[in-house]
Write an enzyme that holds these catalytic residues in place. Sequence first.
Site, mmCIF file in Angstrom:
data_model
loop_
_atom_site.group_PDB
_atom_site.id
_atom_site.type_symbol
_atom_site.label_atom_id
_atom_site.label_comp_id
_atom_site.label_asym_id
_atom_site.label_seq_id
_atom_site.Cartn_x
_atom_site.Cartn_y
_atom_site.Cartn_z
ATOM 1 N N ASN A 159 44.427 28.625 45.055
ATOM 2 C CA ASN A 159 44.090 30.000 45.630
ATOM 3 C C ASN A 159 43.844 29.775 47.221
ATOM 4 O OD1 ASN A 159 43.708 32.897 45.920
ATOM 5 N ND2 ASN A 159 41.674 32.004 46.167
ATOM 6 N N TRP A 213 49.642 38.475 49.614
ATOM 7 C CA TRP A 213 50.232 38.233 50.875
ATOM 8 C C TRP A 213 49.811 39.265 51.855
ATOM 9 C CZ3 TRP A 213 52.974 34.638 53.075
ATOM 10 C CH2 TRP A 213 53.356 33.508 52.520
ATOM 11 N N TRP A 239 39.683 41.756 40.935
ATOM 12 C CA TRP A 239 40.517 41.779 42.068
ATOM 13 C C TRP A 239 42.013 41.929 41.499
ATOM 14 C CZ3 TRP A 239 40.819 42.170 47.107
ATOM 15 C CH2 TRP A 239 39.764 42.084 48.118
ATOM 16 N N TRP A 299 58.805 40.668 64.173
ATOM 17 C CA TRP A 299 58.681 39.242 63.788
ATOM 18 C C TRP A 299 59.751 38.405 64.100
ATOM 19 C CZ3 TRP A 299 53.779 38.166 62.746
ATOM 20 C CH2 TRP A 299 53.051 39.094 61.879
ATOM 21 N N GLU A 304 37.215 37.922 40.466
ATOM 22 C CA GLU A 304 38.511 37.598 40.364
ATOM 23 C C GLU A 304 39.304 38.310 39.578
ATOM 24 O OE1 GLU A 304 39.620 35.898 43.008
ATOM 25 O OE2 GLU A 304 37.677 35.222 43.676
ATOM 26 N N TRP A 339 55.933 38.459 56.301
ATOM 27 C CA TRP A 339 55.028 38.253 55.279
ATOM 28 C C TRP A 339 56.197 38.365 54.007
ATOM 29 C CZ3 TRP A 339 54.738 42.195 51.915
ATOM 30 C CH2 TRP A 339 54.622 43.410 52.245
HETATM 31 C C1 LIG Z 1 49.126 34.754 49.084
HETATM 32 C C2 LIG Z 1 48.773 34.665 47.670
HETATM 33 C C3 LIG Z 1 49.859 34.830 46.742
HETATM 34 C C4 LIG Z 1 49.255 34.890 45.474
HETATM 35 N N1 LIG Z 1 50.133 35.210 44.257
HETATM 36 C C5 LIG Z 1 49.503 35.463 43.065
HETATM 37 C C6 LIG Z 1 50.601 35.689 41.871
HETATM 38 O O1 LIG Z 1 51.599 35.725 42.170
HETATM 39 N N2 LIG Z 1 50.080 35.682 40.744
HETATM 40 C C7 LIG Z 1 48.452 35.707 40.354
HETATM 41 O O2 LIG Z 1 48.124 35.624 39.393
HETATM 42 N N3 LIG Z 1 47.874 35.442 41.409
HETATM 43 C C8 LIG Z 1 48.297 35.264 42.667
HETATM 44 N N4 LIG Z 1 47.388 35.117 43.799
HETATM 45 C C9 LIG Z 1 45.865 34.963 43.352
HETATM 46 C C10 LIG Z 1 45.490 33.846 43.055
HETATM 47 O O3 LIG Z 1 45.601 32.726 44.081
HETATM 48 C C11 LIG Z 1 45.776 33.218 41.599
HETATM 49 O O4 LIG Z 1 45.462 34.218 40.855
HETATM 50 C C12 LIG Z 1 44.847 31.775 41.297
HETATM 51 O O5 LIG Z 1 45.016 30.785 42.311
HETATM 52 C C13 LIG Z 1 45.437 31.284 40.028
HETATM 53 O O6 LIG Z 1 44.379 30.141 39.558
HETATM 54 P P1 LIG Z 1 43.570 30.485 38.388
HETATM 55 O O7 LIG Z 1 43.979 31.016 37.221
HETATM 56 O O8 LIG Z 1 42.905 28.958 38.245
HETATM 57 O O9 LIG Z 1 42.387 31.455 38.714
HETATM 58 P P2 LIG Z 1 40.950 31.571 38.846
HETATM 59 O O10 LIG Z 1 40.162 31.335 40.042
HETATM 60 O O11 LIG Z 1 40.421 30.840 37.469
HETATM 61 O O12 LIG Z 1 40.791 32.994 38.391
HETATM 62 C C14 LIG Z 1 41.135 33.749 37.351
HETATM 63 C C15 LIG Z 1 42.026 34.755 37.236
HETATM 64 O O13 LIG Z 1 41.813 35.816 38.239
HETATM 65 C C16 LIG Z 1 42.855 36.221 38.752
HETATM 66 N N5 LIG Z 1 42.828 36.136 40.043
HETATM 67 C C17 LIG Z 1 42.261 35.004 41.014
HETATM 68 N N6 LIG Z 1 42.278 35.436 42.192
HETATM 69 C C18 LIG Z 1 43.073 36.500 42.252
HETATM 70 C C19 LIG Z 1 43.254 37.358 43.430
HETATM 71 N N7 LIG Z 1 43.170 37.032 44.680
HETATM 72 N N8 LIG Z 1 43.985 38.459 43.212
HETATM 73 C C20 LIG Z 1 44.426 38.736 41.938
HETATM 74 N N9 LIG Z 1 44.100 38.269 40.707
HETATM 75 C C21 LIG Z 1 43.459 37.011 40.904
HETATM 76 C C22 LIG Z 1 44.006 35.581 38.198
HETATM 77 O O14 LIG Z 1 44.703 36.137 36.873
HETATM 78 C C23 LIG Z 1 43.275 34.279 37.683
HETATM 79 O O15 LIG Z 1 44.134 33.706 36.858
HETATM 80 C C24 LIG Z 1 47.799 34.771 45.005
HETATM 81 C C25 LIG Z 1 46.848 34.762 46.184
HETATM 82 C C26 LIG Z 1 47.592 34.649 47.380
HETATM 83 C C27 LIG Z 1 46.627 34.510 48.746
#
Ligand SMILES: Cc1cc2nc3c(=O)[nH]c(=O)nc-3n(C[C@H](O)[C@H](O)[C@H](O)COP(=O)(O)OP(=O)(O)OC[C@H]3O[C@@H](n4cnc5c(N)ncnc54)[C@H](O)[C@@H]3O)c2cc1C
Length: 477
Positions: free
Chosen positions: A350, A391, A286, A315, A283, A368
Site C-alpha cells: 500500500n 488513485w 475504507w 496533463w 482499512e 491519473w
Molecule cells: C493507488 C492505489 C490503488 C489501489 N488499488 C487497490 C485495488 O485495486 N484493490 C484493492 O483491494 N486495494 C487497492 N488499494 C488499497 C490498498 O493498497 C490495498 O488494499 C492493500 O495494499 C492490500 O494489501 P493487504 O491485503 O495486505 O491490506 P491490509 O493492510 O491487510 O488491509 C486489509 C484489507 O483492507 C482493504 N483495504 C486496505 N487499504 C485500503 C484502501 N486504501 N482502500 C480500500 N480498501 C483497502 C483491502 O481489502 C485489504 O485487503 C489501492 C491503494 C492505492 C493507493
Amino acid sequence: MLNKAIHLVWLRHDLRYHDNQALFAASQAAQADNGMVLALFIATPRSWQQHAMAEIRQDLIRRRVQVLASELAELNIPLLAVEGTDYASCYDAVISRLLPLGVVALYAQREYEVREVKRDELVASKLLEQQIPSFWFDRLCVMPPGSVLTQQGDIYKVFTPFKRNWLAKLAMQGVECFAKPAKQAAEALSLPEFPALLTGDNSSMAWPVTELEVLNRMRTFCQQKVQDYATARDFPAIDGTSSLSAYLAIGVLSAQQCVSRLQHEAAQQLEQEKSGASIWLSELIWRDFYKHILVAFPKLIKHQAFQTETDHIPWPNNPALFHAWCQGETGYPIVDAAMRQLNTTGWMHNRLRMITASFLVKDLHIDWRWGERYFMSKLIDGDFAANNGGWQWAASTGTDAAPYFRIFNPVTQSERFDPEGEFIRHYLPMLSHKTAKDIHWPHKVVTPKGYFRPVVDHNEARKLTLALFSAVKGKES
Ligand SMILES: Cc1cc2nc3c(=O)[nH]c(=O)nc-3n(C[C@H](O)[C@H](O)[C@H](O)COP(=O)(O)OP(=O)(O)OC[C@H]3O[C@@H](n4cnc5c(N)ncnc54)[C@H](O)[C@@H]3O)c2cc1C
C-alpha cells in the site's frame, strides 16, 4: 428429468461456501421444498477485458472456481462452471438453458458497477417474464452502500465521520456471518452441454486457493500479526499486512468474516483507537467507504474526477515517461522497485501504491487515469472502487483526497519507509552494493552501471504540479 425444484445460485464475486448468503438462502429454500441447490459460474473474458482485468486475477478466479467445485461437491452441491463470453450473453447463452431443468428461483450477491447492474437487471427481468423470482443479497460490503448516511440522509464525502457512523452501526447491529450450506442428497443431474471453464495461465500459483487455507491465513493474521500492524504496515520490506486483498476482491473471503474474526481475536485491542486491530478495521472501512462513494457517484465509473475542476488540468502525458514508470526505469529507486514488484508479482504494498501513484501524477504529470488502468491490468487484487479511490486520493482529485500541494518526495519517502534499502535491493539487484545511506538516491557521484538516470527533477516537477492545480482551482466545473 429430475423432478425437483432447482434453486440456482449464480456465483460471481463471492467464490466461497462459508458466509455466502446467496448459497445459504438457496440451501434453506431447497430444504424447505425438498429441492436442490445448483451453483453456477460463468467466465466472461470479453467483459473482463473491457475492465482491463489482469491476467493474474483471471487466473486466480479460474483456479478458485475449480477448487470451489470440489469443495461444494463434498456437500453434493454441483457447481456448473461455464466458459462464456460477456455479460450480455449470460442469460441467453447459459441461464435460460438451465430453466427447463426446473429452476424455481435465482440467488446472487449484488454488484454495483454500471455494467454489472445492467447485466443483473436484465437477468432479473427476463426471469420475471418466466415467473421466476430472483433474490439479490448485499454482501459485498459490511454495511451495504447507501446504508451509512449523515443525519440529513446524505452520503458522507469525508472518511472520518463515515467511519464514526459505521462503527456506531457495527456496535448496534453486530456483524452476521452465514453458516456453510447444508449437505444435500446426491442427485444425478443431467445438464445441457456448455463450453467448460478454461484453465488460466497459472500465473497466480503463489496464491493458495482452498477456502480453508485462506480462512486460516486470515485467522493467523488476526491472532498473531494484527497487534504489530500499526507499526509494521508502512514498511514494504516487512510482511506486516494481511495480504488478503486478492481474496477479498474475488470473494474467497468476506469482509464480514474479517470483522467477525477480528472482534473475536482482538476484542480488547479494538477498544484502543491507535491499536493495530483498530487501524486494520479502519482499512476495511475504507474498503466500504469507496464502494459507498462509487454507488452514490456513478460518474466515477465513467472515469471522471470526483473534484470536477481537476478534469480541466492539461496533463502533458509524455508517453516516454509513462513507459519508464511502467517498466520501473525512472531512476527513482523506490518507484522502480515498487513497479517491478507489481510487474513480477501482481501485488504492490500500500505505501508503494501511494508513492508510485503520486509520482506518476505529480512528478511525471501524467493523467491519473493512465495509472489507474495500468494498475488494473496488473493487480491480482484489482478492484474498481478501491483502485479508483486510491488513485483519486493520490492525485488529489478525489473525495477526501490528499491536498494537491502535499507532494510526496520519493527520496524521503524511501528513506523513511525502506530505511535499510532492503526492499529496493530485492527488486533492483544493480543497486545491491549501495549503502543504506546512498541507495535511495544513487546518483550523487555518477549513476551506477545498469541503473537509470532520473527522468525528471523532483523539485522542478513539483513546481509544475502546483501551477497545474492552481490554474484550475476555483474554476467553475
Ligand atoms: C493507488 C492505489 C490503488 C489501489 N488499488 C487497490 C485495488 O485495486 N484493490 C484493492 O483491494 N486495494 C487497492 N488499494 C488499497 C490498498 O493498497 C490495498 O488494499 C492493500 O495494499 C492490500 O494489501 P493487504 O491485503 O495486505 O491490506 P491490509 O493492510 O491487510 O488491509 C486489509 C484489507 O483492507 C482493504 N483495504 C486496505 N487499504 C485500503 C484502501 N486504501 N482502500 C480500500 N480498501 C483497502 C483491502 O481489502 C485489504 O485487503 C489501492 C491503494 C492505492 C493507493
